[in-house]
Design a protein around this motif. Sequence first.
Motif, mmCIF file in Angstrom:
data_model
loop_
_atom_site.group_PDB
_atom_site.id
_atom_site.type_symbol
_atom_site.label_atom_id
_atom_site.label_comp_id
_atom_site.label_asym_id
_atom_site.label_seq_id
_atom_site.Cartn_x
_atom_site.Cartn_y
_atom_site.Cartn_z
ATOM 1 N N LYS A 21 1.480 5.936 1.128
ATOM 2 C CA LYS A 21 2.701 6.430 0.497
ATOM 3 C C LYS A 21 2.753 5.971 -0.970
ATOM 4 C CE LYS A 21 5.572 6.409 4.693
ATOM 5 N NZ LYS A 21 6.809 5.853 5.326
ATOM 6 N N PRO A 22 3.596 6.611 -1.779
ATOM 7 C CA PRO A 22 3.749 6.153 -3.176
ATOM 8 C C PRO A 22 4.149 4.686 -3.279
ATOM 9 C CG PRO A 22 4.739 8.319 -2.893
ATOM 10 C CD PRO A 22 4.350 7.849 -1.532
ATOM 11 N N LEU A 23 4.980 4.194 -2.333
ATOM 12 C CA LEU A 23 5.361 2.782 -2.355
ATOM 13 C C LEU A 23 4.143 1.892 -2.203
ATOM 14 C CD1 LEU A 23 7.459 0.519 -2.347
ATOM 15 C CD2 LEU A 23 7.742 0.871 0.125
ATOM 16 N N GLY A 24 3.235 2.275 -1.330
ATOM 17 C CA GLY A 24 2.024 1.490 -1.152
ATOM 18 C C GLY A 24 1.189 1.421 -2.418
ATOM 19 N N ARG A 25 1.097 2.531 -3.144
ATOM 20 C CA ARG A 25 0.345 2.536 -4.407
ATOM 21 C C ARG A 25 1.052 1.654 -5.447
ATOM 22 N NH1 ARG A 25 -3.643 6.204 -4.114
ATOM 23 N NH2 ARG A 25 -3.395 7.964 -2.664
ATOM 24 N N ASN A 26 2.365 1.694 -5.456
ATOM 25 C CA ASN A 26 3.104 0.858 -6.410
ATOM 26 C C ASN A 26 2.891 -0.627 -6.139
ATOM 27 O OD1 ASN A 26 4.102 3.180 -7.626
ATOM 28 N ND2 ASN A 26 6.014 3.170 -6.408
ATOM 29 N N LEU A 27 2.656 -0.969 -4.879
ATOM 30 C CA LEU A 27 2.395 -2.361 -4.526
ATOM 31 C C LEU A 27 0.950 -2.770 -4.769
ATOM 32 C CD1 LEU A 27 4.447 -2.611 -1.195
ATOM 33 C CD2 LEU A 27 5.060 -3.532 -3.444
ATOM 34 N N GLY A 28 0.137 -1.853 -5.256
ATOM 35 C CA GLY A 28 -1.255 -2.174 -5.563
ATOM 36 C C GLY A 28 -2.229 -1.935 -4.431
ATOM 37 N N LEU A 29 -1.775 -1.290 -3.356
ATOM 38 C CA LEU A 29 -2.643 -1.016 -2.219
ATOM 39 C C LEU A 29 -3.422 0.285 -2.436
ATOM 40 C CD1 LEU A 29 -0.180 -1.898 0.682
ATOM 41 C CD2 LEU A 29 -2.222 -3.212 0.017
ATOM 42 N N THR A 30 -4.540 0.396 -1.768
ATOM 43 C CA THR A 30 -5.335 1.611 -1.768
ATOM 44 C C THR A 30 -5.530 2.084 -0.328
ATOM 45 O OG1 THR A 30 -7.449 0.438 -1.635
ATOM 46 C CG2 THR A 30 -6.567 0.865 -3.846
ATOM 47 N N GLN A 31 -6.040 3.289 -0.191
ATOM 48 C CA GLN A 31 -6.312 3.811 1.155
ATOM 49 C C GLN A 31 -7.314 2.930 1.883
ATOM 50 O OE1 GLN A 31 -4.758 6.800 2.156
ATOM 51 N NE2 GLN A 31 -5.538 6.555 4.223
ATOM 52 N N TYR A 32 -8.289 2.406 1.131
ATOM 53 C CA TYR A 32 -9.300 1.543 1.744
ATOM 54 C C TYR A 32 -8.680 0.245 2.231
ATOM 55 C CZ TYR A 32 -13.167 -1.735 2.133
ATOM 56 O OH TYR A 32 -14.039 -2.685 2.593
ATOM 57 N N ASP A 33 -7.778 -0.335 1.434
ATOM 58 C CA ASP A 33 -7.145 -1.607 1.834
ATOM 59 C C ASP A 33 -6.402 -1.458 3.156
ATOM 60 O OD1 ASP A 33 -8.050 -2.781 -0.490
ATOM 61 O OD2 ASP A 33 -6.244 -2.271 -1.622
ATOM 62 N N ILE A 34 -5.630 -0.385 3.282
ATOM 63 C CA ILE A 34 -4.868 -0.171 4.516
ATOM 64 C C ILE A 34 -5.800 0.063 5.690
ATOM 65 C CG2 ILE A 34 -3.219 1.365 5.649
ATOM 66 C CD1 ILE A 34 -1.941 1.838 2.918
ATOM 67 N N GLY A 35 -6.779 0.930 5.518
ATOM 68 C CA GLY A 35 -7.708 1.209 6.604
ATOM 69 C C GLY A 35 -8.491 -0.015 7.025
ATOM 70 N N HIS A 36 -8.892 -0.847 6.053
ATOM 71 C CA HIS A 36 -9.679 -2.043 6.369
ATOM 72 C C HIS A 36 -8.853 -3.044 7.170
ATOM 73 C CE1 HIS A 36 -12.756 -5.071 5.954
ATOM 74 N NE2 HIS A 36 -11.883 -5.918 5.405
#
Length: 337
Positions: A21-36
């Motif tokens: 989500k946009p909130l996740g990107r604002n917190l500095g997360l990436t798709q890879y970080d969440i999946g990992h």
Amino acid sequence: GVYDVRNSLEAGKDEVQLKIKPLGRNLGLTQYDIGHQVRQAFYGDEVQRIQRGNDEIRVMLRYDRAARESMQSLQELRIRTPQGDQVPLNTVAEIQIGKAPNSIERVNRKRAARITAQVDKAIANPQAITAQIQPAKPGEPIIAKFPAIKSDLDGISKEMAELAVNFIWGIGMALLLIYVLMAVPLKSYGQPLIIMSAIPFGVTGAIVGHWIMGLTFSMMSLFGIIALFGVVVNDSLVMVDYINNNRQQGQSLLEAVRYSGSRRFRAIMLTSLTTFFGLIPIMFEPSLQAKVIVPMAVSLAFGILFATVITLVLIPSLYVLLERIKLRFSKQNELKN
């Protein structure tokens, strides 16, 4: 006219799909970080290996079985941000249940999908369908939604595209060899061009023949056209050579042309007609084995038939025109000298 359409990305088992989500990107997360981090929780992270006899046992740190089988555990999973804070997964990513593909195919390290289909040639033209879908145009919805998507041909369509390039080289080499083989014995640069002038009309005949027979152009049609080049020049070569022999015996230009046309008419017509009627059984053969060579037979048969008419009318006319041009240039050179 298109049937049996298949997609290599056919739906398989259910899978959990995560989209940041946009909130996740604002917190500095990436798709890879969440999946990992989700993989560490449910699949596990190897912390050590224990040797037991000849076997090596991997020790994995992960949720217990009950938690791994619960969607609630996934939604409440805490994701660690680059700042060290922990947030619930459902606040930084969308969780959806989707279908996983049965297999993942890659071409040059890029995800690829293979779409295949069969075409009923009695209803539709495969080349026309290929032209409609390839290449994908910028204004199409799929390009607007996925700008990075690329498409390419495969199978018979790809072979036809490659054949078109090789066909141009084949035509050039065939025409060059035919010209050289005729220019040497005829001792002329212009007469081989007159003889080869029947080739375009032979190609026209092959195209008309496919239209009459209700066939679409195929690889075998192109092979038949290349073979046609060497066949249609035979009658023209006989005509030009006979005219040359009569002129060497003392006949005038127009007299030699008229005499050769009347004398060679029967031989040229019979040669072409016997070839045409000899190919008729192949053109109308209904068996599956003969379907492959029917387009080649049509190209040869109708190409020879059309080129014969041109040989009897156009070749003598072009011969007279060439000789008159040569005569005019020779007179101009004499006046200059």
